[in-house]
Each structure stands twice: as structure tokens, then as C-alpha cells.
Design a protein around this motif. Structure first.
Motif, mmCIF file in Angstrom:
data_model
loop_
_atom_site.group_PDB
_atom_site.id
_atom_site.type_symbol
_atom_site.label_atom_id
_atom_site.label_comp_id
_atom_site.label_asym_id
_atom_site.label_seq_id
_atom_site.Cartn_x
_atom_site.Cartn_y
_atom_site.Cartn_z
ATOM 1 N N VAL A 141 46.758 1.949 87.496
ATOM 2 C CA VAL A 141 46.037 1.435 86.327
ATOM 3 C C VAL A 141 45.243 2.548 85.658
ATOM 4 O O VAL A 141 45.170 2.633 84.422
ATOM 5 N N ARG A 142 44.671 3.438 86.457
ATOM 6 C CA ARG A 142 43.889 4.529 85.891
ATOM 7 C C ARG A 142 44.760 5.475 85.065
ATOM 8 O O ARG A 142 44.387 5.893 83.961
ATOM 9 N N HIS A 143 45.958 5.814 85.595
ATOM 10 C CA HIS A 143 46.858 6.704 84.853
ATOM 11 C C HIS A 143 47.382 6.026 83.584
ATOM 12 O O HIS A 143 47.490 6.662 82.528
ATOM 13 N N LEU A 144 47.732 4.742 83.699
ATOM 14 C CA LEU A 144 48.219 4.022 82.523
ATOM 15 C C LEU A 144 47.141 3.931 81.452
ATOM 16 O O LEU A 144 47.416 4.055 80.254
ATOM 17 N N THR A 145 45.905 3.739 81.891
ATOM 18 C CA THR A 145 44.792 3.693 80.938
ATOM 19 C C THR A 145 44.648 5.012 80.194
ATOM 20 O O THR A 145 44.457 5.043 78.963
ATOM 21 N N LEU B 211 46.388 2.214 67.081
ATOM 22 C CA LEU B 211 45.277 1.303 67.292
ATOM 23 C C LEU B 211 45.594 0.292 68.388
ATOM 24 O O LEU B 211 44.743 -0.011 69.243
ATOM 25 N N ALA B 212 46.827 -0.235 68.398
ATOM 26 C CA ALA B 212 47.220 -1.185 69.436
ATOM 27 C C ALA B 212 47.203 -0.522 70.818
ATOM 28 O O ALA B 212 46.712 -1.102 71.800
ATOM 29 N N ALA B 213 47.741 0.691 70.923
ATOM 30 C CA ALA B 213 47.744 1.391 72.205
ATOM 31 C C ALA B 213 46.329 1.717 72.663
ATOM 32 O O ALA B 213 45.994 1.588 73.852
ATOM 33 N N ALA B 214 45.463 2.133 71.744
ATOM 34 C CA ALA B 214 44.087 2.460 72.115
ATOM 35 C C ALA B 214 43.325 1.226 72.577
ATOM 36 O O ALA B 214 42.557 1.284 73.551
ATOM 37 N N LEU B 215 43.527 0.090 71.913
ATOM 38 C CA LEU B 215 42.858 -1.138 72.339
ATOM 39 C C LEU B 215 43.325 -1.576 73.720
ATOM 40 O O LEU B 215 42.519 -2.030 74.548
ATOM 41 N N ALA B 216 44.628 -1.432 73.989
ATOM 42 C CA ALA B 216 45.127 -1.760 75.334
ATOM 43 C C ALA B 216 44.520 -0.836 76.383
ATOM 44 O O ALA B 216 44.140 -1.281 77.485
ATOM 45 N N GLY B 217 44.425 0.456 76.066
ATOM 46 C CA GLY B 217 43.806 1.382 77.005
ATOM 47 C C GLY B 217 42.335 1.091 77.232
ATOM 48 O O GLY B 217 41.839 1.188 78.366
ATOM 49 N N LEU B 218 41.628 0.719 76.181
ATOM 50 C CA LEU B 218 40.218 0.389 76.332
ATOM 51 C C LEU B 218 40.029 -0.886 77.150
ATOM 52 O O LEU B 218 39.077 -1.000 77.942
ATOM 53 N N TRP B 219 40.929 -1.831 76.990
ATOM 54 C CA TRP B 219 40.821 -3.071 77.765
ATOM 55 C C TRP B 219 41.048 -2.802 79.249
ATOM 56 O O TRP B 219 40.323 -3.321 80.103
ATOM 57 N N LEU B 220 42.040 -1.967 79.558
ATOM 58 C CA LEU B 220 42.271 -1.630 80.957
ATOM 59 C C LEU B 220 41.137 -0.756 81.503
ATOM 60 O O LEU B 220 40.718 -0.913 82.658
ATOM 61 N N GLY B 221 40.635 0.165 80.687
ATOM 62 C CA GLY B 221 39.557 1.024 81.150
ATOM 63 C C GLY B 221 38.260 0.286 81.376
ATOM 64 O O GLY B 221 37.428 0.723 82.186
ATOM 65 N N GLY B 222 38.061 -0.822 80.700
ATOM 66 C CA GLY B 222 36.845 -1.592 80.903
ATOM 67 C C GLY B 222 36.754 -2.242 82.261
ATOM 68 O O GLY B 222 35.672 -2.678 82.670
ATOM 69 N N ARG B 223 37.856 -2.278 83.009
ATOM 70 C CA ARG B 223 37.835 -2.902 84.329
ATOM 71 C C ARG B 223 37.072 -2.073 85.350
ATOM 72 O O ARG B 223 36.674 -2.587 86.396
ATOM 73 N N ARG B 224 36.869 -0.783 85.078
ATOM 74 C CA ARG B 224 36.147 0.050 86.024
ATOM 75 C C ARG B 224 34.636 0.027 85.809
ATOM 76 O O ARG B 224 33.875 0.631 86.578
#
Length: 394
Positions: free
Chosen positions: A233-237, A272-285
């Protein structure tokens, strides 16, 4: 729709102010017409005048205006002494030219100064000054603490650094104004190099005290703690966030450029779509909690939409009236105010009517300080000090 009083529950989302200001800045980047740029500055200044509060950061707008004037002056000085890439036939003055070696071809010091080159420098400097003033409007209207609270979890640590940087300049301006007013009350000069040097040490001391207090508050709140996240998840983020930001940068460049209108919008949306997905996954930490998060209501949509509409209409105007938005410096022609682009800029006035009004205490303090300043000026002495504000009033 009448605007309510600004309270904790009805206050406008800070992100809406930034989107509105960035929309005006985008519109300014699409034109060099001094009349349109002046209209953008007027729109931003009017909204700031009727909707800013008495918070320290709200008094930073004047500093940004002064910085914009300095930018214009520096651009004109450079064009006067170092020349301009624009050729011209109307010579204003001929300066002694300094001979330069062969490897410095294309660069000159002194020589012929033309009216066309100075006009081009004026348009260019005014454009950059308008960008700075639009950013200053966002600094004066948006509460940086509330903006930090609204950031996604993945951007929280970077957002803290950005908010601290944004609040440094407004607090510095407020400290300088407070100390200059205190010197006037004591009968000491508040202008000149000597007065500035004497004010510098207390200002530096106040900045250091705020830094220590901020560091202690962050440490007490457990700043920097993070949850355990699987490596996948970290690498994908990281991939999604980095790729999305690159797509946003490339798409924005395409939209702002003259030749990238075809690929700019699709690339911007994909990034923008890719960045929002990355921010959503990154918020889990992030393990932080939110207390009373700000709501993005109808008024926030109207404020942000007005800025976006100004930017979109100005980009569209570059397609049907490019000559009107870019008055030529060669040959010299008087700039004209194009009708429909000017109407598009006036859409940016919508926040002055739909954004919540400053609180009654803010308006009372502002009006009271103005009345005290008028009475003091009529008596020929320094303004009084408002003990509630704990600072000299203007």
C-alpha cells in the motif's frame, strides 16, 4: 441569498477562498492587458475589503500590494539599464553602453532605451504583480489553521510546514505595525533605516517565541506519529501520488500555454484522479482525529466556482479574442478594455455578496479604530491604544 454572520458553524471553508484566488491568478496569467489586470486587482481588493476579519493574517494584503509595486519597479529598472528583447523605434534615451565579451552576446548593459521595451516590461511586471496580489487576497481571507485542519491526512505533515510559512509573513507585518505605532506613541520616529533597525530585534524575538510555542504545542499533541501500513500500500500510494502530481503539473502547463489546450485538460483530470487516490491511501497512515471539521456548503461552492469560472472564461477568451487580451507593444497602441473578458472578471465579485459577513466584533473594532484615528488626527496627536486588542490602533 443574504449572507449570514460568520460564526464557527457558518464560516466559509478556507479552501474555497484559495480556489477563488487561484482562479483569479490563472485569469491574470492569461492576459497582459493592463486594464484587465487592474480590474482583477480591483475585484480582489474589493472582496478583501468587505470580507476580511481582524485576524493578524487579514492585515497582510497591503504588504502583498506593496511587494507587487516593487516587482513592477524592479522590472522597469532592469528593462531600462539592461535592455529589453522587444525592438523599438521610439527612443527615449541612449545610455552609455558597457562593452561585453563575445561569450555574452545577447546581453547588454546600457544602450538605447525604447518606449516599446519599457511598455513591454510594464505589462510583464504588472502581470506578475497581479499574481502576487491574488495570492495575497487568499492569505488575507483564509484562516490558515482551518485550512490545515481540512487537509487530507497524507498531506498533514507537509501542510503544517506550509501553514507555518504562510502565517510567518502576516504575523511579521502585524508585529512591525504594532511596534511602529508604539514608537509613535512614545514620540519616537517610526520611519527610516534607524527606526527599522530598532524595530527589527523585537520582531525577531516575537518570531522566535512563536516558533518555540508552536514546537511545544506540536510535541504535546503527538505530532509525527503514524500507523503501520503494509509495504504494498505504501509503494502504491507513492506511485499514484507522484504520478498524479506530475500529471497535474503537465496538464496545468498545457492549459496555461498557448499550444497545449488539446492535451492539457485530459491530462489534468487523469493526474487529479490519480493524486486523489494516492492521498486517500496515504491518509490511512495518519492517526490524527478531526474535531468539528469544516463543512463545504453551498456558499463555498459559489465562492470557489466564481474563481474557477473567471479562469475558464478567460482561457476561453484567448480563443476568440487573443489580440484583445495581449495588446502589442510593437507598434505602440493604447490598450482597450474588451467587453466580454471584463464581464468575465466581474464574476469574481460574487464572494462579496454570498460569503459570510465578518463578525460584529470585528466590524466594531474596525469602525472604532477608524473613529479613534480620526479623532486623534483632528487633535493632532498619536492614535489611542485599544486595550482589548493589546496593540496600538491605527
Amino acid at each position: 441569498m443574504s449572507a449570514p454572520q460568520a460564526t464557527r458553524t457558518t464560516a466559509l471553508h478556507a479552501g474555497a477562498w484559495w480556489l477563488w484566488a487561484l482562479g483569479l491568478a490563472t485569469a491574470a496569467s492569461r492576459t497582459t492587458d493592463p486594464l484587465l489586470l487592474g480590474l482583477l486587482v480591483g475585484v480582489a481588493g474589493y472582496v478583501v475589503a468587505v470580507r476580511r476579519t481582524e485576524a493578524p493574517w487579514a492585515r497582510s494584503y497591503g504588504a502583498f500590494v506593496k511587494i507587487g509595486l516593487v516587482v513592477i519597479a524592479v522590472r522597469l529598472v532592469f528593462a531600462f539599464f539592461l535592455g529589453s528583447p522587444i525592438p523599438g523605434t521610439h527612443t527615449l534615451v541612449t545610455l552609455p553602453e558597457v562593452p561585453l565579451p563575445d561569450w555574452a552576446k545577447g546581453v547588454r548593459i546600457g544602450g538605447r532605451v525604447t518606449a516599446e521595451g519599457m511598455v513591454f516590461a510594464l505589462y510583464d511586471g504588472l502581470k506578475l504583480a497581479t499574481l502576487l496580489i491574488c495570492v495575497g487576497a487568499a492569505n488575507a481571507l483564509a484562516n490558515p489553521a482551518r485550512l490545515l485542519k481540512s487537509l487530507p491526512g497524507a498531506l498533514y505533515e507537509a501542510g503544517v510546514a506550509v501553514v507555518v510559512a504562510m502565517t510567518f509573513a502576516p504575523n511579521l507585518v502585524a508585529d512591525v505595525q504594532r511596534l511602529r505605532a508604539a514608537r509613535r506613541l512614545r514620540g519616537r520616529p517610526d520611519r527610516g533605516v534607524k527606526a527599522l533597525l530598532q524595530v527589527g530585534l523585537p520582531v525577531l524575538e516575537g518570531a522566535l517565541e512563536r516558533s518555540v510555542a508552536l514546537a511545544a504545542a506540536m510535541d504535546a499533541r503527538g505530532y509525527g506519529r503514524s500507523a503501520e501500513v503494509p509495504p504494498t500500500v505504501r509503494h502504491l500510494t507513492s506511485v499514484l501520488t507522484l504520478g498524479g502530481l506530475l500529471g497535474i503539473c503537465a496538464g496545468t502547463y498545457g492549459l496555461l500555454g498557448d499550444m497545449g489546450g488539446g492535451y492539457g485538460l485530459p491530462l489534468l483530470l487523469a493526474g487529479l484522479a490519480a493524486a486523489l487516490a494516492g492521498l486517500w491511501l496515504g491518509g490511512r497512515r495518519t492517526v490524527r482525529s478531526r474535531y468539528r471539521p469544516d463543512r463545504w456548503g453551498v456558499r463555498a461552492w459559489l465562492v470557489a466556482g466564481s474563481g474557477i469560472a473567471v479562469a475558464a472564461l478567460m482561457i476561453w477568451a484567448n480563443d476568440y479574442a487573443p489580440a484583445a487580451l495581449h495588446p502589442p507593444a510593437v507598434p505602440l497602441t493604447a490598450p482597450v478594455l474588451p467587453l466580454w473578458p471584463a464581464v468575465s472578471v466581474l464574476v469574481g465579485l460574487l464572494p462579496a455578496f454570498v460569503a459570510p459577513l465578518p463578525s460584529g466584533a470585528d466590524r466594531a473594532n474596525r469602525e472604532g479604530r477608524a473613529d479613534r484615528a480620526d479623532r486623534a488626527a483632528s487633535r493632532g496627536r498619536a492614535p489611542d491604544v485599544d486595550p482589548r486588542m493589546k496593540e496600538p490602533t491605527q
